[in-house]
Enzyme design. Structure first.
Site, PDB file in Angstrom:
ATOM      1  N   HIS A 160      11.244  -2.280  25.211  1.00  0.00           N
ATOM      2  CA  HIS A 160      11.627  -1.221  24.136  1.00  0.00           C
ATOM      3  C   HIS A 160      12.453  -1.804  23.255  1.00  0.00           C
ATOM      4  O   HIS A 160      13.730  -2.230  22.154  1.00  0.00           O
ATOM      5  CB  HIS A 160      13.052  -1.183  24.848  1.00  0.00           C
ATOM      6  N   SER A 281       6.580 -11.217  -4.270  1.00  0.00           N
ATOM      7  CA  SER A 281       6.838  -9.668  -5.155  1.00  0.00           C
ATOM      8  C   SER A 281       7.119 -10.178  -6.452  1.00  0.00           C
ATOM      9  O   SER A 281       7.628 -11.085  -7.392  1.00  0.00           O
ATOM     10  CB  SER A 281       8.781  -9.412  -3.962  1.00  0.00           C
ATOM     11  N   LYS A 287      10.906 -13.794  -1.892  1.00  0.00           N
ATOM     12  CA  LYS A 287       9.665 -12.591  -1.030  1.00  0.00           C
ATOM     13  C   LYS A 287       9.018 -13.216  -1.210  1.00  0.00           C
ATOM     14  O   LYS A 287       8.208 -14.084  -1.892  1.00  0.00           O
ATOM     15  CB  LYS A 287       9.361 -11.165  -1.552  1.00  0.00           C
ATOM     16  N   GLU A 294       0.409  -5.757   6.843  1.00  0.00           N
ATOM     17  CA  GLU A 294       0.726  -4.719   6.893  1.00  0.00           C
ATOM     18  C   GLU A 294      -0.154  -3.465   6.576  1.00  0.00           C
ATOM     19  O   GLU A 294      -0.677  -2.309   6.837  1.00  0.00           O
ATOM     20  CB  GLU A 294       1.828  -4.344   5.581  1.00  0.00           C
TER      21      GLU A 294
END
Ligand code: ARG
Length: 461
Positions: A160, A281, A287, A294
């Protein structure tokens, strides 16, 4: 692509197709990718016709030579594909006749584009599935190596997405290695069903010429051939199966992507992905984004789309060939390309990732994943498991409220919950003791994982 104005089916037609019709019906923009398979199939076909006396040997030789020259033209980028010639088959045949004269027109004897395109797709699928298979294996090697070189690392294991019990990082990675093993088994099944030779089916019913299908099958390296000509030109099952196997592969990659994305976040900080597989970024200098993971997660949707698309395309089709079937190609091509690239990227990403050991250890100190083992300890001292569960639950709640790990409870603290435990026993329940205790076959104890790694390497790699 150049436009050409002669109709391909000559006699029966008096008009040229409408421009939109030509563009909508043409598949050359994507099926030119089958050109070398088409040529290989044609060469086998014409040699077989010569062997059978349907054409002469010199006719066959002229055609083979013409096809070889066309092959070189395509390789060197000197072949001009024409939309007016609709597809790869017509383009090559048309060029052959241009090059060697009317004798080139004998190539299509006893053959239809229906069995021809089926043959091309079988050859393509067979080759590409083999390549995907090898890339999955390379990924498994990368997983096995990464597991081995980080063998001492323990991470929290989750259910979970809540911390559950500590596991070896190697154990976690090997779970994926086994998933990819099943993928390889599925690909073997697809390869077997792609390995069927359809040529000789003609348009649908076979041919009146005396052909030798076994010879063609052997020449092209097929182990079996279709026993029913109607099945041969109608079957797209193996493409659907390929899309299904590819969907599962990318689903597995997508789950692994999700782990990498979480693990590389500041919140988890278990791993650092190599610069080569991440991006920055344009605005936020701090970043480092796991874009590749992704994107693989993102591309999963379109692979499923191709699978669903072709299943839907085929569902209402009467036997045998229907133009709908031309829709079998783009999805498969895209799925193959996407999954192959994703596999390559993941192999590189896994080989270069770094485990942030200090942060992982800190995470282990903050959790209550020893709780099951504390309960087990009480059970060994005679308490029924349900009561032990209750006692340890209260201890954990107290720890959360007082911001303490279980290992820092004093004997005084412990006595308020149970008289069956003491501080020393709790202190023994370190992450590494918890992991080592799970020494059943397939468990996460180092000895069990060494055994697992051995079985994996000897059986799978
Ligand atoms: N371009 C066609 C396809 O990909 C080739 C087969 C065409 N056959 C036909 N009878 N129109 O399906």
């Amino acid at each position: 692509m150049e436009k050409q104005s002669n109709a391909m089916w000559g006699g029966r037609f008096t008009k040229q197709p409408d421009e939109l019709v030509e563009a909508f019906g043409a598949s050359i923009s994507f099926d030119h990718r089958l050109a070398f398979y088409d040529i290989a199939g044609s060469k086998a076909h014409i040699r077989m016709l010569a062997k059978q006396g349907v054409v002469t040997v010199s006719e066959s030789e002229a055609i083979v030579k013409g096809l070889d020259e066309i092959r070189l033209d395509i390789l060197s980028g000197n072949f001009v594909w024409q939309q007016s010639l609709e597809d790869v088959h017509m383009n090559i045949e048309h060029r052959l006749i241009e090059r060697i004269g009317p004798v080139g027109g004998k190539l299509h004897t006893g053959r239809s584009r229906n069995d021809q395109v089926a043959l091309d797709m079988h050859l393509f699928a067979r080759d590409e599935i083999e390549q995907v298979y090898e890339l999955v294996k390379e990924l498994q090697v990368a997983l096995g190596d990464c597991a081995e070189s980080n063998f001492d690392v323990i991470i929290p294991g989750y259910t979970h997405l809540q911390r559950a019990q500590p596991v070896l990082f190697a154990h976690h990675l090997l779970a994926y290695a086994w998933m990819f093993q099943r993928d390889r088994e599925r690909l073997e099944g697809v390869r077997k069903r792609a390995d069927l030779m359809p040529l000789g089916a003609g348009a649908l019913a076979g041919t009146t010429f005396s052909i030798d299908r076994e010879w063609v099958a052997k020449e092209l390296g097929f182990t079996a051939l279709y026993e029913n000509s109607m099945d041969a030109v109608s079957d797209r099952d193996y493409i659907i199966e390929a899309l299904s196997a590819l969907s599962l592969i990318i689903m597995h990659l997508s789950r692994l992507s999700e782990e990498f994305i979480l693990w590389s976040s500041t919140e988890f900080s278990f791993i650092e992905l190599d610069d080569a597989y991440t991006t920055g970024s344009s605005m936020m200098p701090q970043k480092k984004n796991p874009d590749m993971a992704e994107l693989v997660r993102g591309k999963t949707g379109r692979i499923y789309g191709h699978l669903l698309g072709l299943l839907t395309t085929c569902k209402g089709l009467p036997l045998t060939y229907n133009k709908d079937m031309q829709e079998d190609k783009e999805g498969l091509f895209d799925a193959i390309d996407t999954v192959k690239t994703a596999l390559r990227i993941f192999s590189g990403m896994i080989s270069t990732l770094i485990v942030r050991k200090e942060d992982v250890e800190r995470a282990l100190r903050q959790d209550y994943s020893a709780a099951t083992d504390v309960a087990d300890l009480l059970v060994r001292k005679g308490l029924p498991f349900r009561e032990a569960h209750e006692v340890v639950g209260s201890m954990v709640r107290y720890c959360i409220e007082t911001h303490k790990p279980l290992s820092e409870l004093t004997n005084e603290d412990i006595l308020t919950f149970t008289s069956l435990l003491n501080q020393e026993e709790l202190a023994l329940l370190t992450p590494s003791a918890l992991v080592s205790a799970r020494n059943c076959r397939g468990g996460t104890a180092p000895d069990a994982v060494i055994e697992q790694l051995h079985i994996f390497r000897t059986q799978c790699l």
